[in-house]
Scaffold this motif. Structure first.
Motif, PDB file in Angstrom:
ATOM      1  N   GLU A  67      11.590   8.279   5.784  1.00 57.25           N
ATOM      2  CA  GLU A  67      10.322   7.352   5.110  1.00 57.25           C
ATOM      3  C   GLU A  67      10.623   7.865   3.598  1.00 57.25           C
ATOM      4  O   GLU A  67       9.756   8.772   3.128  1.00 57.25           O
ATOM      5  N   LEU A 102      14.526   4.780   3.985  1.00 59.75           N
ATOM      6  CA  LEU A 102      13.848   3.708   3.180  1.00 59.75           C
ATOM      7  C   LEU A 102      13.218   4.076   2.048  1.00 59.75           C
ATOM      8  O   LEU A 102      11.961   4.663   2.221  1.00 59.75           O
ATOM      9  N   HIS A 151       9.362   4.112   1.013  1.00 54.81           N
ATOM     10  CA  HIS A 151       8.601   3.795   1.981  1.00 54.81           C
ATOM     11  C   HIS A 151       7.084   4.909   2.366  1.00 54.81           C
ATOM     12  O   HIS A 151       7.392   5.903   1.910  1.00 54.81           O
ATOM     13  N   TRP A 157      14.547  -3.295   1.811  1.00 56.62           N
ATOM     14  CA  TRP A 157      13.538  -3.437   2.859  1.00 56.62           C
ATOM     15  C   TRP A 157      12.138  -3.972   2.106  1.00 56.62           C
ATOM     16  O   TRP A 157      11.977  -3.661   0.922  1.00 56.62           O
ATOM     17  N   THR A 204       7.629  -4.811   3.294  1.00 52.48           N
ATOM     18  CA  THR A 204       6.664  -5.240   4.193  1.00 52.48           C
ATOM     19  C   THR A 204       5.696  -5.843   3.608  1.00 52.48           C
ATOM     20  O   THR A 204       5.563  -6.022   2.206  1.00 52.48           O
ATOM     21  N   ASP A 219       1.996  -4.045  10.172  1.00 53.91           N
ATOM     22  CA  ASP A 219       3.177  -4.080   9.203  1.00 53.91           C
ATOM     23  C   ASP A 219       4.195  -4.838   9.790  1.00 53.91           C
ATOM     24  O   ASP A 219       4.733  -4.703  10.771  1.00 53.91           O
ATOM     25  N   TYR A 248       8.326  -5.439   8.770  1.00 56.87           N
ATOM     26  CA  TYR A 248       9.334  -5.174   8.053  1.00 56.87           C
ATOM     27  C   TYR A 248      10.402  -6.132   7.940  1.00 56.87           C
ATOM     28  O   TYR A 248      10.771  -6.635   9.094  1.00 56.87           O
ATOM     29  N   LEU A 253       8.665  -0.058  13.205  1.00 56.37           N
ATOM     30  CA  LEU A 253       9.520   0.812  12.239  1.00 56.37           C
ATOM     31  C   LEU A 253      10.789   1.532  12.815  1.00 56.37           C
ATOM     32  O   LEU A 253      11.972   1.442  12.329  1.00 56.37           O
TER      33      LEU A 253
END
Length: 106
Positions: free
Chosen positions: A22, A33, A36, A55, A57, A64, A66, A83
């Motif tokens: 993340e 990501l 994130h 990406w 969201t 969430d 995505y 996720l």
């Protein structure tokens, strides 16, 4: 029996989460990501540092959603509320693009 158990483990959410960082580069993760946890969108980066898309969201913390948009595309290719599954699906999509096309004769 062991192969079945390994197959089930690989399909579990815990296994999938181990393969998605993340926003930070982690050596055990296959993709990152970028951003994130800090932003609502960012780049999707492979372990090798290749940017393969972006990406995004929504702002709903409870639910969430995505989306993954590959480089050069306008619309999302992969979408998920989970996720771990989202990252796993991106990995599989990317690995599929890496495979040589055996259907075309040389």
């Amino acid at each position: 029996m062991i192969q079945l158990m390994v197959g089930l483990l690989r399909r579990s959410s815990a296994y999938r989460l181990m393969h998605c960082a993340e926003g930070i580069a982690m050596p055990n993760y296959r993709i990152t990501l970028d951003g994130h946890g800090e932003r609502l969108s960012g780049e999707v980066i492979t372990r090798d540092g290749e940017v393969i898309g972006s990406w995004r969201t929504d702002e709903n913390d409870l639910d969430d959603f995505y989306q993954f948009i590959p480089d050069g595309e306008q619309e999302p290719t992969i979408q998920s509320y989970n996720l771990g599954m989202f990252c796993f699906d991106i990995e599989e999509w990317h690995e599929g693009r890496q495979q040589p096309d055996h259907a075309t004769p040389a």
